[in-house]
Design a protein around this motif. Structure first.
Motif, PDB file in Angstrom:
ATOM      1  N   MET A  21      49.528   4.993 -32.749  1.00 21.41           N
ATOM      2  CA  MET A  21      50.738   4.697 -33.347  1.00 21.41           C
ATOM      3  C   MET A  21      51.219   3.267 -32.387  1.00 21.41           C
ATOM      4  N   SER A  22      51.055   2.010 -32.939  1.00 20.54           N
ATOM      5  CA  SER A  22      51.512   0.701 -32.268  1.00 20.54           C
ATOM      6  C   SER A  22      52.908   0.399 -32.440  1.00 20.54           C
ATOM      7  N   SER A  23      53.673   0.903 -33.295  1.00 26.55           N
ATOM      8  CA  SER A  23      55.013   0.645 -33.244  1.00 26.55           C
ATOM      9  C   SER A  23      55.924   2.089 -33.700  1.00 26.55           C
ATOM     10  N   LEU A  24      57.159   2.153 -33.293  1.00 24.04           N
ATOM     11  CA  LEU A  24      58.203   3.266 -33.428  1.00 24.04           C
ATOM     12  C   LEU A  24      58.558   3.000 -35.011  1.00 24.04           C
ATOM     13  N   ALA A  25      58.817   4.350 -35.568  1.00 27.94           N
ATOM     14  CA  ALA A  25      59.565   4.354 -36.742  1.00 27.94           C
ATOM     15  C   ALA A  25      60.946   3.744 -36.730  1.00 27.94           C
ATOM     16  N   ALA A  26      61.453   3.446 -37.633  1.00 28.59           N
ATOM     17  CA  ALA A  26      62.874   3.235 -37.843  1.00 28.59           C
ATOM     18  C   ALA A  26      63.728   4.527 -38.520  1.00 28.59           C
ATOM     19  N   GLY A  27      64.865   4.505 -38.067  1.00 29.26           N
ATOM     20  CA  GLY A  27      65.706   5.684 -38.797  1.00 29.26           C
ATOM     21  C   GLY A  27      65.622   7.084 -38.007  1.00 29.26           C
ATOM     22  N   GLN A  38      78.493  12.438 -40.174  1.00 27.70           N
ATOM     23  CA  GLN A  38      80.025  12.530 -39.770  1.00 27.70           C
ATOM     24  C   GLN A  38      80.150  12.925 -38.446  1.00 27.70           C
ATOM     25  N   THR A  39      79.009  13.390 -37.480  1.00 31.87           N
ATOM     26  CA  THR A  39      79.119  13.619 -36.101  1.00 31.87           C
ATOM     27  C   THR A  39      78.141  12.565 -35.498  1.00 31.87           C
ATOM     28  N   GLN A  40      77.276  11.825 -36.368  1.00 27.95           N
ATOM     29  CA  GLN A  40      76.275  11.085 -35.495  1.00 27.95           C
ATOM     30  C   GLN A  40      77.126  10.074 -34.702  1.00 27.95           C
ATOM     31  N   ILE A  41      76.610  10.055 -33.172  1.00 32.45           N
ATOM     32  CA  ILE A  41      77.217   8.762 -32.540  1.00 32.45           C
ATOM     33  C   ILE A  41      76.182   7.807 -32.673  1.00 32.45           C
ATOM     34  N   SER A  42      76.745   6.172 -32.611  1.00 29.80           N
ATOM     35  CA  SER A  42      75.822   5.281 -32.879  1.00 29.80           C
ATOM     36  C   SER A  42      76.584   4.146 -31.768  1.00 29.80           C
ATOM     37  N   THR A  43      75.644   3.807 -30.951  1.00 29.67           N
ATOM     38  CA  THR A  43      75.910   2.995 -29.941  1.00 29.67           C
ATOM     39  C   THR A  43      75.292   1.694 -30.004  1.00 29.67           C
ATOM     40  N   ASP A  44      76.108   0.509 -29.914  1.00 27.60           N
ATOM     41  CA  ASP A  44      75.561  -0.833 -30.220  1.00 27.60           C
ATOM     42  C   ASP A  44      74.782  -1.423 -29.182  1.00 27.60           C
ATOM     43  N   ILE A  91      67.273   9.459 -30.323  1.00 27.91           N
ATOM     44  CA  ILE A  91      66.750   9.263 -28.902  1.00 27.91           C
ATOM     45  C   ILE A  91      66.879   7.647 -28.565  1.00 27.91           C
ATOM     46  N   LYS A  92      66.662   6.682 -29.424  1.00 23.73           N
ATOM     47  CA  LYS A  92      66.997   5.170 -28.956  1.00 23.73           C
ATOM     48  C   LYS A  92      68.520   5.319 -28.755  1.00 23.73           C
ATOM     49  N   ASP A  93      69.381   5.927 -29.313  1.00 23.05           N
ATOM     50  CA  ASP A  93      70.792   5.829 -29.048  1.00 23.05           C
ATOM     51  C   ASP A  93      70.964   6.402 -27.732  1.00 23.05           C
ATOM     52  N   VAL A  94      70.495   7.629 -27.195  1.00 20.67           N
ATOM     53  CA  VAL A  94      70.538   7.676 -25.997  1.00 20.67           C
ATOM     54  C   VAL A  94      70.217   7.182 -25.064  1.00 20.67           C
ATOM     55  N   CYS A  95      69.159   6.184 -24.965  1.00 22.11           N
ATOM     56  CA  CYS A  95      68.904   5.338 -24.227  1.00 22.11           C
ATOM     57  C   CYS A  95      69.730   3.968 -24.432  1.00 22.11           C
ATOM     58  N   ARG A  96      70.574   3.716 -25.201  1.00 20.37           N
ATOM     59  CA  ARG A  96      71.499   2.603 -25.338  1.00 20.37           C
ATOM     60  C   ARG A  96      72.859   3.128 -24.468  1.00 20.37           C
ATOM     61  N   ARG A  97      73.190   4.570 -24.567  1.00 21.00           N
ATOM     62  CA  ARG A  97      74.172   5.176 -23.889  1.00 21.00           C
ATOM     63  C   ARG A  97      73.966   5.130 -22.241  1.00 21.00           C
ATOM     64  N   PHE A  98      72.696   5.267 -22.077  1.00 17.15           N
ATOM     65  CA  PHE A  98      72.399   5.042 -20.568  1.00 17.15           C
ATOM     66  C   PHE A  98      72.531   3.652 -20.052  1.00 17.15           C
ATOM     67  N   ALA A  99      71.874   2.616 -20.996  1.00 21.25           N
ATOM     68  CA  ALA A  99      72.047   1.369 -20.752  1.00 21.25           C
ATOM     69  C   ALA A  99      73.410   0.843 -20.401  1.00 21.25           C
ATOM     70  N   HIS A 256      72.940  19.262 -28.486  1.00 18.47           N
ATOM     71  CA  HIS A 256      73.405  18.068 -28.043  1.00 18.47           C
ATOM     72  C   HIS A 256      72.964  16.815 -29.165  1.00 18.47           C
ATOM     73  N   ALA A 257      72.220  17.214 -30.263  1.00 19.65           N
ATOM     74  CA  ALA A 257      71.787  16.618 -31.295  1.00 19.65           C
ATOM     75  C   ALA A 257      72.917  16.219 -32.311  1.00 19.65           C
ATOM     76  N   ASP A 258      73.518  15.301 -32.275  1.00 19.59           N
ATOM     77  CA  ASP A 258      74.716  14.838 -33.098  1.00 19.59           C
ATOM     78  C   ASP A 258      74.489  14.569 -34.472  1.00 19.59           C
ATOM     79  N   TYR A 259      73.181  14.437 -34.478  1.00 19.91           N
ATOM     80  CA  TYR A 259      72.911  14.363 -36.113  1.00 19.91           C
ATOM     81  C   TYR A 259      72.326  15.183 -36.741  1.00 19.91           C
ATOM     82  N   ARG A 260      72.490  16.379 -36.199  1.00 21.99           N
ATOM     83  CA  ARG A 260      72.140  18.004 -36.823  1.00 21.99           C
ATOM     84  C   ARG A 260      73.148  18.916 -36.954  1.00 21.99           C
TER      85      ARG A 260
END
Length: 285
Positions: A21-27, A38-44, A91-99, A256-260
């Motif tokens: 795989m040369s690129s990541l999936a979206a979503g 309703q519980t999903q956290i989204s970090t800008d 997982i991408k959002d967790v990375c942004r939380r750290f950043a 911890h999986a806020d989307y599940r």
């Protein structure tokens, strides 16, 4: 969730013949939908450098997600290890939380050579994950550290790793593999289990090699990871270990999986608070 997008990642053939795989999936991965919006956290991404990067490895490049403060220097590094669903939006959002907190966070797509889990059912995901050698995972994490060091913005002497479920197990293994790890945080990763030629050891088998302090965050209502197995690992780590375990009595697997539906806000937030304190206490801040 109506606005979730799925993109089939592109693939390339590496010089060793792997279809990668040369690129990541979206979503989000197909297997975890419908997402609990309703519980999903989204970090800008305001103030961040965040997006897909390509990690060089001995068998060719693999995709990863990286997030870090814009213009940051001497950033501590946190490796974020995925669940079995790949590097999807959570997982991408967790990375942004750290950043947002001043870290460089990198999540490698560890299944890139074995298959695309983004558009797979659970039945299709299991054989893909089973085909991923632990040695490959360790090597790819090493490659991510080397990539971060080469960027010139990261201080890899301040190295930590955290992972969820499949990645929780990997967290323990990498703490044994890389003596440069200063701290680990394993979220409900199994510590004992059946062995295979590709997965020849579990955390309990490498306990004597784990020198970095690892914080294990587990659910007392996790049907797949008995608390008794944690006691086994504690005994194997020995009386002098700096590792610790926190068990949330009523929390299920993947709390911890806020989307599940498994998400438990109180346990997830407390675990995140303990994670940040663990990083700071062990010099990764």
């Amino acid at each position: 969730m109506d606005d979730v997008k799925l993109v089939t990642p592109q693939t390339d053939v590496s010089r060793r013949g792997f279809v990668v795989m040369s690129s990541l999936a979206a979503g989000f991965a197909l297997a975890v939908q419908p997402v609990q919006a309703q519980t999903q956290i989204s970090t800008d991404t305001n103030g961040l450098e965040a997006g897909e990067v390509s990690i060089p490895t001995g068998s060719g490049p693999i995709p990863a997600y990286r997030a870090q403060p814009q213009g940051g220097k001497n950033l501590p590094l946190v490796l974020v290890v995925q669940e079995i669903f790949g590097v999807h939006e959570h997982i991408k959002d967790v990375c942004r939380r750290f950043a947002k907190l001043g870290y460089c966070a990198i999540a490698v797509e560890h299944f890139a050579r074995q298959g695309n889990v983004a558009n797979a059912t659970m039945e299709q995901i299991r054989p893909i994950v089973a085909a991923v050698p632990d040695a490959q995972v360790m090597s790819d994490l090493d490659a991510a550290v080397a990539f971060a060091k080469a960027s010139g913005s990261v201080d890899t002497s301040k190295l930590a790793i955290t992972g969820f479920c499949w990645g929780g197990r990997v967290t323990w293994l990498y703490a044994a593999h890389n003596p440069g790890v200063k701290a680990g945080i394993a979220w409900y990763g199994r510590v004992v289990g059946d062995k295979t030629p590709l997965q020849p050891a579990h955390p309990i088998d490498v306990a004597d090699k784990i020198k970095a302090p690892v914080l294990g965050l587990y659910g007392g209502a996790d049907q797949g990871i008995p608390v008794a197995s944690l006691d086994q690992l504690k005994a194997a780590l020995g009386a002098g270990t700096k590792s610790e375990f926190v068990v949330y009595p009523d929390a299920p697997h993947a709390f911890h999986a806020d989307y599940r539906p498994s998400y438990r806000e109180a346990a997830a937030k407390d675990g995140w608070t303990k994670l940040l304190a663990w990083l700071k206490a062990n010099g990764v801040a």
